[in-house]
Design an enzyme around this catalytic site. Structure first.
Site, short mmCIF file in Angstrom:
data_model
loop_
_atom_site.label_atom_id
_atom_site.label_comp_id
_atom_site.label_asym_id
_atom_site.label_seq_id
_atom_site.Cartn_x
_atom_site.Cartn_y
_atom_site.Cartn_z
N ARG A 121 65.73 37.06 67.60
CA ARG A 121 65.77 35.92 68.56
C ARG A 121 64.44 35.67 69.26
NH1 ARG A 121 70.56 38.68 69.48
NH2 ARG A 121 72.32 37.67 68.45
N LYS A 143 54.78 23.87 66.58
CA LYS A 143 55.74 23.39 65.57
C LYS A 143 55.74 24.39 64.42
CE LYS A 143 56.05 18.37 65.83
NZ LYS A 143 55.82 17.12 65.08
N GLU A 185 42.80 15.24 59.31
CA GLU A 185 43.54 15.42 60.57
C GLU A 185 42.60 15.22 61.77
OE1 GLU A 185 46.79 15.65 60.80
OE2 GLU A 185 47.60 16.81 59.12
N LYS A 227 44.88 17.22 70.98
CA LYS A 227 46.24 17.70 70.71
C LYS A 227 46.83 18.37 71.96
CE LYS A 227 49.34 19.70 67.38
NZ LYS A 227 49.61 20.16 66.04
N GLU A 237 58.28 16.70 71.58
CA GLU A 237 58.26 15.40 70.90
C GLU A 237 59.42 14.50 71.31
OE1 GLU A 237 56.63 15.59 66.88
OE2 GLU A 237 57.86 13.88 66.37
N ARG A 241 54.31 12.77 71.95
CA ARG A 241 53.82 13.70 70.92
C ARG A 241 53.95 13.10 69.52
NH1 ARG A 241 54.41 20.25 70.17
NH2 ARG A 241 53.46 20.26 68.11
N ASN A 245 51.84 12.04 64.74
CA ASN A 245 52.32 11.83 63.36
C ASN A 245 51.69 10.60 62.72
OD1 ASN A 245 54.08 14.02 63.60
ND2 ASN A 245 55.64 12.75 64.60
N HIS A 248 51.80 10.14 59.01
CA HIS A 248 52.63 11.19 58.43
C HIS A 248 53.93 10.70 57.80
CE1 HIS A 248 49.67 13.78 60.14
NE2 HIS A 248 50.28 14.86 59.70
N HIS A 252 54.32 12.25 54.23
CA HIS A 252 55.42 13.11 53.79
C HIS A 252 56.12 12.52 52.58
CE1 HIS A 252 55.77 15.29 57.94
NE2 HIS A 252 54.70 15.64 57.25
N HIS A 265 48.11 18.23 51.79
CA HIS A 265 48.69 17.52 52.93
C HIS A 265 47.67 16.56 53.56
CE1 HIS A 265 51.14 16.84 56.47
NE2 HIS A 265 50.15 17.24 57.25
N1 LIG Z 1 52.70 22.92 62.68
C1 LIG Z 1 52.01 21.81 62.75
O1 LIG Z 1 51.87 21.19 63.82
C2 LIG Z 1 51.34 21.28 61.51
C3 LIG Z 1 50.38 20.27 61.61
C4 LIG Z 1 49.73 19.85 60.45
C5 LIG Z 1 50.05 20.43 59.23
N2 LIG Z 1 51.01 21.39 59.18
C6 LIG Z 1 51.35 22.04 57.89
O2 LIG Z 1 50.20 22.74 57.45
C7 LIG Z 1 50.25 22.84 56.03
C8 LIG Z 1 48.90 22.48 55.46
O3 LIG Z 1 47.98 23.41 55.94
P1 LIG Z 1 46.63 23.76 55.15
O4 LIG Z 1 45.97 22.50 54.80
O5 LIG Z 1 45.93 24.78 55.92
O6 LIG Z 1 47.19 24.32 53.76
P2 LIG Z 1 47.38 25.81 53.22
O7 LIG Z 1 47.95 26.69 54.23
O8 LIG Z 1 48.07 25.68 51.92
O9 LIG Z 1 45.89 26.30 52.98
C9 LIG Z 1 45.09 25.59 52.13
C10 LIG Z 1 44.53 26.45 50.99
O10 LIG Z 1 43.33 27.03 51.43
C11 LIG Z 1 43.38 28.44 51.24
N3 LIG Z 1 42.63 28.98 52.36
C12 LIG Z 1 42.98 28.93 53.66
N4 LIG Z 1 41.97 29.43 54.39
C13 LIG Z 1 41.00 29.80 53.53
C14 LIG Z 1 39.71 30.37 53.68
N5 LIG Z 1 39.20 30.61 54.88
N6 LIG Z 1 38.99 30.64 52.58
C15 LIG Z 1 39.47 30.35 51.35
N7 LIG Z 1 40.67 29.78 51.13
C16 LIG Z 1 41.42 29.53 52.22
C17 LIG Z 1 44.83 28.78 51.20
O11 LIG Z 1 45.04 29.97 50.47
C18 LIG Z 1 45.40 27.57 50.49
O12 LIG Z 1 45.22 27.68 49.10
C19 LIG Z 1 51.35 21.91 55.56
O13 LIG Z 1 52.47 22.69 55.20
C20 LIG Z 1 51.66 21.08 56.79
O14 LIG Z 1 53.00 20.65 56.83
C21 LIG Z 1 51.64 21.84 60.28
#
Ligand SMILES: NC(=O)c1ccc[n+]([C@@H]2O[C@H](COP(=O)([O-])OP(=O)(O)OC[C@H]3O[C@@H](n4cnc5c(N)ncnc54)[C@H](O)[C@@H]3O)[C@@H](O)[C@H]2O)c1
Length: 366
Positions: A121, A143, A185, A227, A237, A241, A245, A248, A252, A265
């Site tokens: 929890r 999030k 972003e 942010k 949100e 907030r 998006n 987005h 999505h 993404h």
């Molecule tokens: N929680 C939130 O508010 C929020 C906001 C935006 C996006 N997201 C989510 O984030 C995700 C996308 O994140 P992302 O773009 O980081 O993708 P990801 O986590 O898949 O990372 C991108 C790639 O880069 C590699 N990588 C990461 N750091 C590295 C480094 N320092 N050196 C070498 N390789 C590295 C990873 O292994 C992966 O292959 C999506 O699932 C999206 O929905 C969440």
């Protein structure tokens, strides 16, 4: 020369936490300030672990430190993967006082946060974002989620970390395509809130692509500050907030239609931003010149500004209709009244949306 570390604060009463931004921040001294118990579980993937796991582990030397490496990629951001995290926590007898450490991009951060929120929890968790996208966006704001096969981030919760440690040296190993996805972003943040920052990006985008440390730190700090401002007004949100998006609802749908992991993404967000900007323009809310500036900046960042050639507009519309951003009043769009000025809009004519989607499929120019 080392960049002076910065500290920003996310002010959410008893859920407040700091964001550290700088170089060489994987230190026992910093990490231990935010670990309350004697156990930690580091969650990462094989790629990120090959570069940074040793440094993260050595900052936890006097603790029980277990590791879960999950398979790489958006397609593994699932309940099944989170279940593997729970298996390790239970097998290694982690108590509620344990701390989960997310070492990786947004996929790792979202899943680790979700696992921490659910384990007994609510266990503590720390974000160590290693992709630019996670540093400017995903790691901040609490999030957490996993994907449903038919809808992104459909299963999740709001759960804030104890701290965020952003070491920009990790960007040295980030592939170019991932760096550009993070820039999408950053452009989004500027468009929502900060016209001056957008102008700064227009002038400094090449330096960012060349990974100039000072430019990256500045852009990360400005994006985080935007942010923070928004989420501290509306943590869960209820209203404002949702501005974060921007692009987005479209993004999505693109990700669902293509299949997770085909486009990044951030790439889908770039096209989503263009579609939202064009929709705003067609509603006479956004100047033609501003639309061109948005497209130019994303093009300079080598991001896509058109939908994949294979896109099916009816399918995209269908995915949009199941998006979380739909409420009782219908689909909610984030649109633009100017650069730095985003608004929420409902009752948008879906025929117009369809027309804009059709106009943006494939390679052709407008
Ligand atoms: N929680 C939130 O508010 C929020 C906001 C935006 C996006 N997201 C989510 O984030 C995700 C996308 O994140 P992302 O773009 O980081 O993708 P990801 O986590 O898949 O990372 C991108 C790639 O880069 C590699 N990588 C990461 N750091 C590295 C480094 N320092 N050196 C070498 N390789 C590295 C990873 O292994 C992966 O292959 C999506 O699932 C999206 O929905 C969440």
């Amino acid at each position: 020369m080392n960049i002076q570390p910065l500290m920003l604060k996310v002010d959410l009463s008893d859920r407040s936490y700091p964001i550290f931004i700088g170089e060489n921040l994987f230190t026992q001294d910093l990490l231990r300030r935010y670990i309350r118990g004697k156990q930690v579980l580091i969650v990462s993937n094989p790629t990120v672990a090959s570069f940074y796991l040793d440094a993260a582990k050595s900052a936890c030397l006097d603790l029980q430190c277990d590791i879960v490496l999950v398979p790489e990629g958006e397609e593994y951001k699932t309940l099944a993967t989170v279940s593997e995290i729970f298996d390790t926590l239970v097998e290694h007898k982690h108590r509620r006082s344990t701390t989960l450490i997310a070492l990786g991009g947004g996929v790792i951060g979202d899943m680790t946060g979700f696992a921490a929120a659910c384990y007994q929890r609510g266990a503590d968790f720390i974000q160590i974002p290693t992709s630019l996208l996670a540093q400017v966006d995903a790691a901040i704001g609490g999030k957490t989620a996993v994907n449903h096969p038919k809808a992104k981030n459909m299963i999740g919760t709001f759960y804030q970390p104890r701290c965020v440690i952003t070491d920009i040296n990790t960007l040295k190993t980030l592939p170019d395509r991932e760096l550009r996805a993070g820039i999408a972003e950053i452009v989004k943040a500027a468009l929502i809130w900060d016209a001056d920052f957008f102008e700064w990006l227009e002038k400094n985008i090449m330096k960012m692509l060349a990974r100039d440390s000072r430019s990256l730190v500045y852009a990360i700090e400005r994006s985080c500050a935007i942010k923070i401002k928004i989420i501290t007004m509306d943590e869960k949100e209820a209203n404002i907030r949702a501005l974060l998006n921007l692009g987005h609802t479209f993004a999505h749908a693109i990700e669902c239609e293509l299949g997770y992991g085909i486009w990044l993404h951030g790439e889908a967000v770039a096209v989503g931003i263009v579609l939202a900007a064009d929709l705003s323009y067609r509603l006479n809310w956004f100047e033609k010149d501003s639309l061109l500036r948005v497209k130019n900046l994303l093009t300079m960042a080598e991001l896509p500004i058109r939908l994949p050639q294979s896109s099916s507009v009816p399918k995209l519309l269908d995915y949009m209709s199941t998006d979380k951003k739909r409420d009782e009043s219908g689909l909610r769009f984030v649109l633009l009244k100017g650069i730095g000025n985003a608004i929420l809009a409902t009752d948008i004519d879906m025929n117009l949306v369809q027309e804009i989607l059709v106009n943006h499929v494939g390679e052709d120019g407008d």
